[in-house]
Design a protein around this motif. Structure first.
Motif, PDB file in Angstrom:
ATOM      1  N   SER A   1      70.445  65.952  49.371  1.00 17.72           N
ATOM      2  CA  SER A   1      69.121  65.675  50.121  1.00 17.72           C
ATOM      3  C   SER A   1      69.174  65.609  51.500  1.00 17.72           C
ATOM      4  O   SER A   1      67.951  65.569  52.354  1.00 17.72           O
ATOM      5  CB  SER A   1      68.245  64.640  49.527  1.00 17.72           C
ATOM      6  N   VAL A   2      70.345  65.454  52.207  1.00 20.36           N
ATOM      7  CA  VAL A   2      70.277  64.930  53.464  1.00 20.36           C
ATOM      8  C   VAL A   2      71.253  65.933  54.240  1.00 20.36           C
ATOM      9  O   VAL A   2      71.816  65.717  55.470  1.00 20.36           O
ATOM     10  CB  VAL A   2      70.675  63.782  53.854  1.00 20.36           C
TER      11      VAL A   2
ATOM     12  N   LYS B   1      77.693  54.284  56.353  1.00 19.58           N
ATOM     13  CA  LYS B   1      77.539  54.341  57.616  1.00 19.58           C
ATOM     14  C   LYS B   1      76.688  55.235  58.238  1.00 19.58           C
ATOM     15  O   LYS B   1      75.951  54.981  59.100  1.00 19.58           O
ATOM     16  CB  LYS B   1      79.005  54.535  58.230  1.00 19.58           C
ATOM     17  N   HIS B   2      76.495  56.517  57.436  1.00 18.57           N
ATOM     18  CA  HIS B   2      75.695  57.370  58.149  1.00 18.57           C
ATOM     19  C   HIS B   2      74.068  57.384  57.508  1.00 18.57           C
ATOM     20  O   HIS B   2      73.239  58.033  57.992  1.00 18.57           O
ATOM     21  CB  HIS B   2      76.243  58.803  57.660  1.00 18.57           C
ATOM     22  N   HIS B   3      74.244  56.590  56.485  1.00 16.00           N
ATOM     23  CA  HIS B   3      72.797  56.466  55.757  1.00 16.00           C
ATOM     24  C   HIS B   3      72.491  55.025  55.411  1.00 16.00           C
ATOM     25  O   HIS B   3      72.325  54.471  54.274  1.00 16.00           O
ATOM     26  CB  HIS B   3      72.687  57.173  54.463  1.00 16.00           C
ATOM     27  N   PRO B   4      72.296  54.021  56.386  1.00 14.07           N
ATOM     28  CA  PRO B   4      72.191  52.652  56.209  1.00 14.07           C
ATOM     29  C   PRO B   4      70.913  52.295  55.632  1.00 14.07           C
ATOM     30  O   PRO B   4      70.678  51.306  55.102  1.00 14.07           O
ATOM     31  CB  PRO B   4      72.149  52.270  57.704  1.00 14.07           C
TER      32      PRO B   4
ATOM     33  N   ARG C   1      81.349  64.936  58.212  1.00 14.60           N
ATOM     34  CA  ARG C   1      81.301  63.333  58.872  1.00 14.60           C
ATOM     35  C   ARG C   1      81.703  62.318  57.807  1.00 14.60           C
ATOM     36  O   ARG C   1      82.138  61.448  58.374  1.00 14.60           O
ATOM     37  CB  ARG C   1      79.795  63.368  59.200  1.00 14.60           C
ATOM     38  N   TYR C   2      81.594  62.953  56.503  1.00 15.10           N
ATOM     39  CA  TYR C   2      82.098  61.464  55.554  1.00 15.10           C
ATOM     40  C   TYR C   2      83.701  61.641  55.757  1.00 15.10           C
ATOM     41  O   TYR C   2      84.189  60.272  55.686  1.00 15.10           O
ATOM     42  CB  TYR C   2      81.378  61.990  54.209  1.00 15.10           C
ATOM     43  N   ILE C   3      84.261  62.680  55.495  1.00 19.66           N
ATOM     44  CA  ILE C   3      85.787  62.758  55.549  1.00 19.66           C
ATOM     45  C   ILE C   3      86.176  62.091  56.914  1.00 19.66           C
ATOM     46  O   ILE C   3      87.393  61.598  57.077  1.00 19.66           O
ATOM     47  CB  ILE C   3      86.319  64.099  55.579  1.00 19.66           C
ATOM     48  N   ASP C   4      85.551  62.503  57.900  1.00 19.36           N
ATOM     49  CA  ASP C   4      86.078  62.204  59.585  1.00 19.36           C
ATOM     50  C   ASP C   4      85.687  60.265  59.445  1.00 19.36           C
ATOM     51  O   ASP C   4      86.532  59.636  60.062  1.00 19.36           O
ATOM     52  CB  ASP C   4      85.205  62.583  60.417  1.00 19.36           C
TER      53      ASP C   4
ATOM     54  N   LEU D   1      85.027  55.406  50.317  1.00 17.06           N
ATOM     55  CA  LEU D   1      84.070  56.693  50.354  1.00 17.06           C
ATOM     56  C   LEU D   1      82.558  55.835  50.466  1.00 17.06           C
ATOM     57  O   LEU D   1      81.959  56.396  51.205  1.00 17.06           O
ATOM     58  CB  LEU D   1      84.242  57.372  49.204  1.00 17.06           C
ATOM     59  N   TYR D   2      82.283  54.696  49.972  1.00 15.10           N
ATOM     60  CA  TYR D   2      81.056  54.363  49.993  1.00 15.10           C
ATOM     61  C   TYR D   2      80.716  53.821  51.478  1.00 15.10           C
ATOM     62  O   TYR D   2      79.610  54.079  52.178  1.00 15.10           O
ATOM     63  CB  TYR D   2      81.015  53.104  49.128  1.00 15.10           C
ATOM     64  N   LYS D   3      81.847  52.944  51.983  1.00 15.39           N
ATOM     65  CA  LYS D   3      81.565  52.828  53.555  1.00 15.39           C
ATOM     66  C   LYS D   3      81.261  53.878  54.259  1.00 15.39           C
ATOM     67  O   LYS D   3      80.604  53.737  55.211  1.00 15.39           O
ATOM     68  CB  LYS D   3      82.933  51.972  53.998  1.00 15.39           C
ATOM     69  N   ALA D   4      82.158  55.098  54.245  1.00 11.64           N
ATOM     70  CA  ALA D   4      82.087  55.985  54.884  1.00 11.64           C
ATOM     71  C   ALA D   4      80.523  56.547  54.835  1.00 11.64           C
ATOM     72  O   ALA D   4      79.882  57.281  55.765  1.00 11.64           O
ATOM     73  CB  ALA D   4      82.874  57.217  54.629  1.00 11.64           C
TER      74      ALA D   4
END
Length: 296
Positions: free
Chosen positions: A86-87, A131-134, A292-295, A125-128
């Motif tokens: 969705s994002v 971080k982008h979707h607080p 972005r999530y992998i990075d 992975l949750y942290k990653a």
């Protein structure tokens, strides 16, 4: 198939899972190595052409299961999860990433943060993602695969015997430490993978199997199955699969890495994790047009 020094084995996930697949892969590598290099390898536990085939390898794993619990334990209430599709833009061409991490380093971090490897990778992975979707309204949920062989008491089965546990990370844990996330993940997996909980899911699986047997047209069965998969896509944000520590030591001089690649749910990320000669071989597959999530 092969390319250079790489061997590829393509198997339908409906036929077997990571445990059954690894058994086949070891047999393939055994014959490849012994014939290519004209050597003898004593690998206990590897199936060869001389190994007797046990009926437990191929029989219906649910056939002898009786006295099933009436319903699963009330320890997880399924609800729509935050959906990465969705994002992000979704692409038909999958993005696949490979990396290796020393097993000792991962285990040290996992144990120091009160987690198991699958709970630890899920927390990272949750942290990653968070971080982008607080400000995500829905909880970020990690679907963690488990093997149901222990509950079914059928370790030798090569059927696809995957169960899914869910680690729900809501807003109350978005600033939590890795240690707390490790505790949350490990506890969620332990409770949901309880033998009684696994056995309680079997009647529904039996009913679904019988239903598919009544549909003679293969394409119709396929379309119905795909629609069922899509209905469950909203329950997990991403998936983690770790089949546990396996012994590849007898091939240590010949096999550099062992990766498994599987199809992620639409708009999701899938981590496939294997252990091999002191390393974690990790494959990440996604259909998202972003790194972005992998990075992270």
């Amino acid at each position: 198939a092969f390319e250079g020094k790489r061997l590829f084995l393509d198997v339908h996930h409906g036929l077997t899972d990571g445990i059954g697949m690894e058994r086949v892969a070891k047999t393939l590598v055994y014959y490849y190595v012994t014939r290519k290099y004209a050597i003898t390898i004593d690998c206990a536990g590897i199936n060869t052409l001389q190994t007797p085939i046990s009926s437990d390898e191929y029989k219906d794993p649910f056939s002898n299961v009786e006295d099933l619990p009436e319903k699963p334990l009330s320890i997880y209430a399924a609800e729509p999860a935050f959906h990465l599709g969705s994002v992000n833009n979704i692409t038909e061409k999958k993005r696949i990433y490979y990396f290796k991490v020393k097993e000792s380093d991962v285990m040290k971090l996992a144990k120091s943060n009160d987690g198991t490897p699958n709970a630890f990778f899920s927390a990272i992975l949750y942290k990653a993602i968070s971080k982008h979707h607080p400000d995500a309204v829905e909880p970020i949920v990690g679907g963690v695969a488990i093997s149901t062989r222990k509950a079914l008491n059928i370790d030798e089965s090569n059927a696809c015997l995957i169960g899914i546990t869910h680690i729900k990370y809501n807003n109350s844990v978005k600033d939590a430490s890795l240690e707390k996330l490790g505790t949350l993940g490990r506890g969620s997996i332990i409770l949901q993978s309880d033998d009684q909980n696994v056995l309680a899911s079997i009647p529904g699986k039996r009913q679904l199997t019988q239903y598919f047997k009544t549909i003679p047209d293969h394409n119709q069965r396929r379309m119905i199955f795909l629609s069922l998969i899509q209905k469950t896509t909203c329950l997990d944000t991403y998936s983690v699969s770790y089949i546990g520590k396996k012994d590849w030591d007898c091939f240590s001089d010949y096999v550099d890495a062992y990766y498994t690649i599987a199809e992620p749910r639409k708009g999701g990320i899938l981590l496939e994790i294997n252990t091999h000669n002191g390393w974690f071989d990790v494959c990440v597959t996604q259909d998202l047009e972003t790194d972005r999530y992998i990075d992270s």
